[in-house]
Design a protein around this motif. Structure first.
Motif, short mmCIF file in Angstrom:
data_model
loop_
_atom_site.label_atom_id
_atom_site.label_comp_id
_atom_site.label_asym_id
_atom_site.label_seq_id
_atom_site.Cartn_x
_atom_site.Cartn_y
_atom_site.Cartn_z
N TYR A 78 27.17 48.23 11.80
CA TYR A 78 27.53 47.87 13.17
C TYR A 78 28.76 46.95 13.13
CZ TYR A 78 27.09 45.80 17.83
OH TYR A 78 27.31 45.35 19.12
N ARG A 79 29.87 47.44 13.62
CA ARG A 79 31.14 46.73 13.46
C ARG A 79 31.26 45.44 14.25
NH1 ARG A 79 35.18 50.72 16.79
NH2 ARG A 79 34.16 50.42 18.78
N MET A 102 27.44 52.22 17.73
CA MET A 102 27.35 52.32 16.29
C MET A 102 27.26 53.79 15.91
SD MET A 102 24.55 50.72 13.77
CE MET A 102 24.71 50.98 12.05
#
Length: 122
Positions: free
Chosen positions: A13-14, A1
């Motif tokens: 946070y992908r 992240m």
């Protein structure tokens, strides 16, 4: 992240859920502030209390509501991040920023403030 260098922006946070309230934990983190931006988006996070409500609003106006369960201030050197970055389980929100004492030599705060909240509706 990644946390954006610009203290006016938070990082998301992908690999966690987005505003679809999917399973797992949505993690947002931001700097408490900087010389250019004295108050980052999570600057007041240390004042959060259990029972407070956090509302996330999408570009389309949709909202997700989370209720704060815990507020923790932990020394950066001992924090166990694995408990927060989850891709499964109930929908949760974790907000993280800096806290504690400012160390001018390191140009960093000593601690992190972490708020954990549970989804309560949209």
């Amino acid at each position: 992240m990644e946390i954006p260098e610009d203290a006016a922006r938070a990082g998301w946070y992908r690999h966690g859920p987005g505003l679809d309230a999917g399973a797992g934990t949505a993690v947002l983190a931001a700097h408490a502030g900087s010389y250019v931006t004295p108050r980052g988006p999570l600057y007041d996070l240390p004042d959060a209390r259990p029972g407070d409500v956090v509302v996330l609003t999408g570009d389309d106006g949709s909202e997700l509501r989370y209720e704060v369960e815990t507020v923790e201030q932990t020394t950066k050197t001992v924090i166990d991040w694995s408990a927060y970055f989850r891709r499964d389980g109930e929908p949760r929100l974790v907000l993280v920023t800096c806290g504690g004492e400012w160390d001018a030599q390191r140009q960093s705060y000593d601690d992190n403030v972490t708020v954990t909240a549970r989804l309560v509706g949209s």
